[in-house]
Design an enzyme around this catalytic site. Structure first.
Site, short mmCIF file in Angstrom:
data_model
loop_
_atom_site.label_atom_id
_atom_site.label_comp_id
_atom_site.label_asym_id
_atom_site.label_seq_id
_atom_site.Cartn_x
_atom_site.Cartn_y
_atom_site.Cartn_z
N PHE A 222 36.45 42.55 63.35
CA PHE A 222 35.16 42.87 62.74
C PHE A 222 34.05 42.25 63.60
CE2 PHE A 222 31.74 42.39 59.63
CZ PHE A 222 31.78 43.60 58.98
N ASP B 124 40.98 35.52 58.88
CA ASP B 124 39.92 36.06 58.04
C ASP B 124 40.59 37.00 57.02
OD1 ASP B 124 37.87 37.53 56.88
OD2 ASP B 124 36.63 37.48 58.70
N TYR C 99 32.80 39.34 47.87
CA TYR C 99 32.25 40.55 47.25
C TYR C 99 33.09 41.80 47.46
CZ TYR C 99 30.20 40.80 51.98
OH TYR C 99 30.02 40.80 53.33
N LYS C 100 34.24 41.66 48.13
CA LYS C 100 35.11 42.82 48.33
C LYS C 100 36.14 42.86 47.20
CE LYS C 100 33.97 42.99 53.17
NZ LYS C 100 34.18 42.34 54.46
N ARG D 220 36.50 56.17 55.69
CA ARG D 220 37.30 55.06 55.19
C ARG D 220 37.38 55.14 53.66
NH1 ARG D 220 35.74 48.74 56.06
NH2 ARG D 220 34.02 49.36 54.69
C1 LIG Z 1 33.18 41.85 55.13
C2 LIG Z 1 33.58 41.02 56.28
C3 LIG Z 1 32.77 39.97 56.70
C4 LIG Z 1 31.46 39.73 56.00
O1 LIG Z 1 30.73 38.70 56.50
P1 LIG Z 1 29.37 38.28 55.77
O2 LIG Z 1 29.04 37.01 56.39
O3 LIG Z 1 29.65 38.21 54.31
O4 LIG Z 1 28.38 39.35 56.02
C5 LIG Z 1 33.21 39.19 57.75
N1 LIG Z 1 34.39 39.44 58.37
C6 LIG Z 1 35.18 40.47 57.98
C7 LIG Z 1 36.47 40.72 58.67
C8 LIG Z 1 34.78 41.28 56.93
O5 LIG Z 1 35.55 42.30 56.55
#
Ligand SMILES: *Cc1c(COP(=O)(O)O)cnc(C)c1O
Length: 411
Positions: free
Chosen positions: A125, A196, A221-222, A370
């Protein structure tokens, strides 16, 4: 060929069906984006009102003690620990995933001594890559980020690898790494493993202790359904607690914040991962989402999620053939998370036209549709109906209208 009746039969015997009612889902919508923003748990608004009106309104500053606000990052952290196979005292809720990545990466480099390399996957990501790049740039020329293809990770581990930092489930393809095997290979080469869990925590049972993971971060939040911008979590294995240090040494990570000493001393344990004042309203909402997950059987959730994604792939292939859709996710359910992605040359307008019909997935550049299939509230018939909409959108080429090509700021 699967029929809608087959899917109705699966719903009729679904042991998780009872959990759908715990969410507020708008009518006329099939929500396939819980991997990006989990839906609202039914219990959250009243909990938020209670914290606002009683704890904040009446309790005022007394609520830091009386309502236990000050303990909330550790309390919710301990609950998340149960979801990810960590021990109490190993997880703290704080900051965003990006910020926690920075802290965990910096902490890992310090634990790793002379080793120079942060090893990662080129398809990680972007914020994960950006935080690594930012940290390395900040540290000067000594350290470097090495980003390789997923299949080359094992071979790229060497005596200069400080930490392997990977996302467990890839945000685009849904491909899932073997956390235990890669962590073992890291340890064989004397490197640390940082995971992560943004796309896996809450979607499946995880076993950080069993995999002997060193550090981890994840998103609130996911799949944890903590609400937009919910705080994230940081995990550090207990064996590292005494030597773990992180550079954002704010007062709440101090051993005695209310002594107001002039010099930083890290708190014992995972509390040293804290920085500043926690967002209490957001934490209260996250706790509701986490409690909901703790009431579910995540082993059943994983089984259902594999079945949902299998049905989705099978139905798309049976009913949407000849329309340039290419499966991007691994075909075997065991190799992917709780999402399915397809490439399509007109991915953006196709997704916009689906959203206009109430089937909410999302688009990831350059051409990826997705679909997140969260097992707690999705029904098997929803999969049928979503694929019907996709099949119709493709057959009628309704996506080709100009309004579906207008790009919004958030895709
Ligand atoms: C959603 C997500 C993030 C989100 O990071 P924020 O700091 O909350 O914006 C980070 N890494 C991965 C792999 C994600 O899927």
């Amino acid at each position: 060929m699967l029929t809608r009746a087959d899917l109705e039969a699966l719903d009729a015997t679904d042991p998780l069906a009872c959990h759908r009612d715990a969410f507020t889902l708008p009518g006329g919508v099939i929500y396939l984006d819980g991997n990006s923003l989990g839906p609202l748990p039914r219990a959250t608004p009243s909990r938020l009102a209670e914290v606002a009106e009683q704890d904040w309104g009446d309790g005022l500053i007394r609520s830091w003690n009386r309502a236990g606000w000050i303990d909330l990052p550790a309390k919710v952290g301990d609950k998340i620990a149960r979801l990810i196979g960590a021990a109490p005292g190993e997880v703290i809720v704080t900051d965003s995933t990006s910020v926690n990545l920075f802290k965990a990466l910096a902490g890992a480099l310090r634990l790793a001594g002379d080793r120079r390399i942060i090893l990662t996957e080129a398809e990680n990501f972007p914020t994960d890559l950006y935080m690594m790049q930012g940290l390395v740039e900040w540290l000067g020329a000594r350290h470097a980020v090495r980003a390789v293809a997923a299949e080359d990770i094992g071979g790229a581990l060497d005596d200069d690898t400080a930490v392997l930092a990977l996302t467990h489930v890839n945000y685009r393809s849904g491909a899932m790494h073997d956390m235990a095997a890669l962590t073992r290979r890291c340890h064989e080469r004397g490197a640390l493993a940082l995971w992560d869990l943004s796309h896996s925590a809450g979607a499946m049972p995880l076993d950080l202790a069993g995999a002997d993971v060193d550090l981890a971060v994840g998103c609130g939040y996911k799949y944890l359904n903590g609400g937009p911008g919910a705080p994230a979590f940081l995990y550090v294995a207990r064996r590292h607690h005494d030597s773990f240090r992180q550079p954002l040494s704010g007062w709440l990570g101090h051993a005695d914040p209310f002594a107001f000493e002039g010099t930083y001393r890290p708190a014992p344990g995972i509390a040293r991962g804290l920085t500043g004042t926690p967002p209490i309203l957001s934490l209260a909402a996250l706790e509701v989402g986490v409690d909901l997950l703790l009431s579910c059987d995540l082993t059943e959730a994983r089984k259902k999620s594999m079945r949902l994604t299998d049905c989705f792939v099978q139905l798309v292939e049976e009913r949407c053939g000849g329309h340039d859709l290419l499966l991007l996710s691994p075909r075997a359910a065991g190799g992917r998370g709780s999402q399915v992605s397809f490439r399509h040359p007109a991915g953006y307008p196709v997704m916009q036209s689906l959203i206009a019909r109430g089937v909410i997935g999302d688009f990831r550049a350059p051409d990826i549709l997705r679909f997140g299939l969260a097992p707690l509230y999705l029904r098997y018939v929803d999969v049928w109906d979503a694929v019907s909409a996709l099949s119709d959108v493709l057959a009628t080429r309704v996506w080709d209208r100009p309004e579906y090509r207008v790009r919004a700021a958030v895709t």
